[in-house]
Design a protein around this motif. Structure first.
Motif, mmCIF file in Angstrom:
data_model
loop_
_atom_site.group_PDB
_atom_site.id
_atom_site.type_symbol
_atom_site.label_atom_id
_atom_site.label_comp_id
_atom_site.label_asym_id
_atom_site.label_seq_id
_atom_site.Cartn_x
_atom_site.Cartn_y
_atom_site.Cartn_z
ATOM 1 N N LEU A 20 -7.273 -2.861 2.088
ATOM 2 C CA LEU A 20 -7.780 -2.137 0.704
ATOM 3 C C LEU A 20 -6.706 -2.310 -0.372
ATOM 4 C CD1 LEU A 20 -9.369 0.355 -0.768
ATOM 5 C CD2 LEU A 20 -7.151 1.847 0.239
ATOM 6 N N GLU A 21 -7.778 -2.932 -1.423
ATOM 7 C CA GLU A 21 -6.895 -2.804 -2.693
ATOM 8 C C GLU A 21 -7.537 -1.844 -3.522
ATOM 9 O OE1 GLU A 21 -6.818 -6.456 -5.635
ATOM 10 O OE2 GLU A 21 -8.766 -5.793 -5.820
ATOM 11 N N GLY B 98 -1.871 -0.711 -5.352
ATOM 12 C CA GLY B 98 -1.328 -1.775 -4.348
ATOM 13 C C GLY B 98 -2.266 -1.818 -3.203
ATOM 14 N N TYR B 99 -1.705 -2.307 -2.245
ATOM 15 C CA TYR B 99 -2.700 -2.682 -1.139
ATOM 16 C C TYR B 99 -2.284 -1.963 0.345
ATOM 17 C CZ TYR B 99 -3.686 -6.206 -4.406
ATOM 18 O OH TYR B 99 -4.003 -6.868 -5.537
ATOM 19 N N ARG C 29 1.959 -1.662 3.726
ATOM 20 C CA ARG C 29 1.717 -1.374 2.269
ATOM 21 C C ARG C 29 2.251 -2.311 1.426
ATOM 22 N NH1 ARG C 29 0.210 4.409 1.204
ATOM 23 N NH2 ARG C 29 0.979 3.882 -0.995
ATOM 24 N N LEU C 30 1.592 -2.572 0.367
ATOM 25 C CA LEU C 30 2.240 -3.813 -0.482
ATOM 26 C C LEU C 30 2.200 -2.964 -1.930
ATOM 27 C CD1 LEU C 30 0.634 -7.071 0.340
ATOM 28 C CD2 LEU C 30 2.732 -6.338 1.023
ATOM 29 N N GLU C 31 3.151 -2.651 -2.449
ATOM 30 C CA GLU C 31 3.047 -1.841 -3.591
ATOM 31 C C GLU C 31 4.146 -2.091 -4.533
ATOM 32 O OE1 GLU C 31 3.355 2.241 -2.152
ATOM 33 O OE2 GLU C 31 5.256 1.997 -0.912
ATOM 34 N N ASP D 157 2.385 -6.276 -11.385
ATOM 35 C CA ASP D 157 1.492 -7.251 -12.208
ATOM 36 C C ASP D 157 0.581 -8.091 -11.541
ATOM 37 O OD1 ASP D 157 1.103 -9.269 -13.926
ATOM 38 O OD2 ASP D 157 2.887 -9.289 -14.853
ATOM 39 N N GLY D 158 -0.490 -7.628 -11.660
ATOM 40 C CA GLY D 158 -1.723 -8.580 -10.841
ATOM 41 C C GLY D 158 -1.690 -9.961 -11.237
#
Length: 340
Positions: A157-158, A277-278, A291-293, A300-301
């Motif tokens: 999930l984004e 995040g993801y 979690r990637l946060e 910064d995308g």
């Protein structure tokens, strides 16, 4: 590395500027040229175009001059692909990394994919496409899958408020600010998910599972009031957010899901929460969540999109000719980015 690698940056939009900042001062990569799409950028120093001090490299729109530099790789980050340019680069023997993930699959059509593949084979070059998602986040899911004895479903999930990205052209192409009852809204949103559709079979292949269809579903959130974001306005009652899923299905059951929540601001109905995040979830034995946060207030995308491609350049330059995917390379990591 036995030698430094010569790189040309192709365009300096938001993602391209992040790529340049990731390459300047890099211990292995030398930025030797830059393609400028906008005429007012031609002849200007690339460092200054990217918010840095001058680096002595001037942007140009001369494709042949850039090919003549004999770079090892082009970091290709245009808004839309120019297949004539890409074919010329690849058939000259120059490798390409890109954040345009659909070039790794069939999102631009079979003819475009075969054209790029054939140019790679003629030139002995490799083409690799990545980014944060699709690209790196699914790679994290594959790494986490090694901990499981049984997996029932993989979900990535984004979930982001993208109002700070300021890209009206992209947002309108996705269907933002259309009336939710407009049939073009779902069509536009699904068309913008072509990269997710190309990611699903990659994950299925690497997880050793067969899928029989790729599905798509989406819900809309509408703005409660007219909202001016500075770069565009979303009108009251028009689309201000999407919640959707591209799924890899088998026998009517979703096995692999690439999901997204994209919002412009918070004043909308329904107002889905975002994780900024993801979230990667593997349902099974054991169930796993990653979690990637951001560590601070903002992820910064542009950096997280550009650097998975930039950091893959050494592996791509060593790869066999053709279109390669993340699973066709040694594990891509931030090598040389840990600096004293």
């Amino acid at each position: 590395m036995s030698r430094r690698l010569r790189v040309v940056q192709w365009t300096t939009g938001k993602t391209g500027r992040a790529a340049v900042r990731g390459m300047v001062g890099h211990p292995v990569l030398d930025l030797v040229g830059c393609y400028a799409h906008a005429p007012d950028k031609v002849g200007r120093d690339v460092g200054e175009l990217c918010g840095l001090d001058p680096i002595g490299v001037l942007a140009t729109d001369d494709v042949e001059a850039l090919v003549a530099l004999e770079p090892d790789c082009v970091s290709y980050m245009a808004y839309r692909p120019n297949f004539d340019h890409l074919e010329r680069i690849l058939e000259s023997g120059v490798n390409v990394v890109s954040t345009m993930y659909m070039m790794a699959g069939f999102g631009y059509g079979e003819e475009a994919t075969h054209r790029l593949r054939d140019a790679c084979l003629r030139g002995g070059s490799s083409l690799y496409a990545s980014g944060i998602y699709p690209g790196h986040a699914p790679n994290v899911a594959l790494a986490a899958s090694a901990m499981c004895s049984r997996i029932e479903r993989v979900s990535i999930l984004e979930s982001l408020d993208i109002a700070g990205y300021a890209n009206e052209q992209m947002f309108r192409a996705q269907g933002f600010d259309l009336p939710p009852e407009d049939p073009a809204a779902a069509v536009a949103c699904e068309a913008s998910c072509g990269s997710f559709k190309d990611q699903i079979p990659v994950l299925a292949r690497e997880l050793g599972v067969r899928i029989d269809r790729v599905g798509f579903r989406v819900e809309f959130a509408t703005a409660n009031e007219d909202t001016d974001f500075g770069f565009m306005t979303v009108r009251k009652g028009h689309i201000a957010g999407f919640k959707g899923t591209v799924s890899g299905d088998r026998d009517g059951r979703s096995l692999i899901e690439c999901s997204f929540v994209w919002k412009l601001g918070e004043d909308m109905t329904p107002n889905w929460p975002v994780t900024h995040g993801y979230i990667i979830e593997l349902d099974g034995d054991p169930g796993v969540r990653v979690r990637l946060e951001p560590q601070g207030d903002h992820l910064d995308g542009t950096v997280t999109t550009a650097l998975p491609a930039v950091n893959a350049i050494p592996q791509v330059c060593a790869a066999p000719p053709g279109i390669v995917n993340l699973t066709g390379l040694p594990f891509v990591r931030g090598a040389h980015q840990l600096r004293p």
